[in-house]
Design a protein around this motif. Structure first.
Motif, short mmCIF file in Angstrom:
data_model
loop_
_atom_site.label_atom_id
_atom_site.label_comp_id
_atom_site.label_asym_id
_atom_site.label_seq_id
_atom_site.Cartn_x
_atom_site.Cartn_y
_atom_site.Cartn_z
N ALA A 98 0.40 -1.73 -0.08
CA ALA A 98 -0.38 0.33 -0.30
C ALA A 98 0.61 1.07 0.10
N ILE A 99 2.61 0.89 0.63
CA ILE A 99 2.34 2.24 0.58
C ILE A 99 3.56 2.80 -0.57
N ARG A 100 4.58 1.43 -1.30
CA ARG A 100 4.48 1.43 -2.15
C ARG A 100 4.14 1.99 -3.51
N ARG A 101 2.65 1.93 -3.13
CA ARG A 101 1.92 1.83 -4.15
C ARG A 101 1.20 2.94 -3.72
N ARG A 102 1.45 4.14 -3.19
CA ARG A 102 0.56 5.39 -2.80
C ARG A 102 1.07 6.35 -3.97
N GLY A 103 -0.70 6.60 -4.51
CA GLY A 103 -0.98 7.11 -5.43
C GLY A 103 -2.00 6.71 -6.57
N ALA A 104 -1.43 5.10 -6.20
CA ALA A 104 -2.73 4.55 -7.15
C ALA A 104 -3.98 5.03 -6.26
N PRO A 105 -5.21 4.72 -7.34
CA PRO A 105 -6.85 5.44 -6.74
C PRO A 105 -7.06 4.46 -5.37
N PHE A 106 -6.49 3.41 -4.74
CA PHE A 106 -6.99 2.32 -3.54
C PHE A 106 -6.54 3.39 -2.72
N THR A 107 -5.73 4.28 -2.75
CA THR A 107 -4.89 4.76 -1.97
C THR A 107 -5.23 6.48 -1.62
N PHE A 108 -6.54 7.04 -2.09
CA PHE A 108 -7.12 7.96 -1.88
C PHE A 108 -8.69 7.98 -1.52
N ASN A 109 -8.76 8.79 -0.32
CA ASN A 109 -10.47 8.79 0.24
C ASN A 109 -11.04 9.08 -0.76
N ALA A 110 -11.48 8.00 -2.22
CA ALA A 110 -11.96 9.05 -2.90
C ALA A 110 -14.01 9.12 -2.73
#
Length: 223
Positions: free
Chosen positions: A85-97
């Motif tokens: 999750a930290i590596r992919r920070r910036g991907a859609p799932f790492t936002f509170n959409a």
């Protein structure tokens, strides 16, 4: 708004300003909302600010970035695979959409002052209520990587705004900007590390955006 897609170059800001001026609500009862999407490093923030500067001569304009809706690091660390999750920070799932879309839905009502979070790149976390969009603001440019996605929740944005824009930029320019950004923000300590991050998660996100975004009303081509 519907109709044939318009293509403009990034230096044709006056044409975009004329477009907004011809469409925005003259009686001032509602805010005019624009979404501006693009891959990481496309120049969304800089471009949105340039457009806003010129639009301010017509009506008060603010830029709202999606970045303030990053999940907190503590939230990423509580996920089933925190390292990924930290590596992919910036991907859609790492936002509170959901929170982002709910806030966008409140922007239409010009009688309502809206507070939104910003993102502190040094703290690497959002700063709540750091952006205030007052009742005197008539135009809001909502910019972010995912504001034109077809994905669940994100897809609602297109129905909440008056006009949709997408800025496209050559890949090599995008890559060099991302590398510089990682170095400047201290996300990477060396150019090699910054390059590896750009070629990994960042360009992975870019490909996802290009493959999964709606066709916008306006395509802005960087030159």
């Amino acid at each position: 708004m519907t109709g044939p897609r318009v293509e403009l170059y990034s230096d044709q800001i006056d044409e975009l300003v004329s477009r907004v001026e011809s469409q925005c609500n003259r009686d001032g009862s509602a805010r005019y909302l624009i979404s501006l999407a693009g891959v990481p490093g496309a120049g969304k923030t800089t471009f949105a600010k340039e457009v806003a500067t010129k639009l301010n001569k017509i009506a008060k304009t603010e830029v709202l970035s999606q970045d303030g809706f990053h999940l907190y690091r503590a939230e990423l660390e509580s996920m089933p695979n925190p390292a990924e999750a930290i590596r992919r920070r910036g991907a859609p799932f790492t936002f509170n959409a959901r929170a982002f879309v709910d806030l966008v839905s409140c922007l239409r009502d010009k009688s309502q002052q809206v507070s939104a979070p910003s993102f502190d790149h040094k703290l690497k976390d959002p700063v709540e209520n750091d952006i205030v969009i007052g009742t005197d603001v008539s135009i809001v440019i909502i910019e972010g990587n995912y504001v034109s996605l077809r994905d669940k929740v994100w897809q609602e944005i297109s129905s909440l705004v008056d006009d949709t824009w997408f800025i496209t930029t050559p890949e090599q320019l995008v890559r060099s900007r991302i590398i510089k950004r990682h170095l400047d923000a201290g996300i990477a300590q060396t150019e090699e590390e910054a390059s590896a991050r750009a070629d990994g998660s960042d360009l992975e996100n870019a490909k996802y955006i290009l493959d999964n975004s709606r066709t916008t009303n306006v395509l802005i081509i960087t030159r």
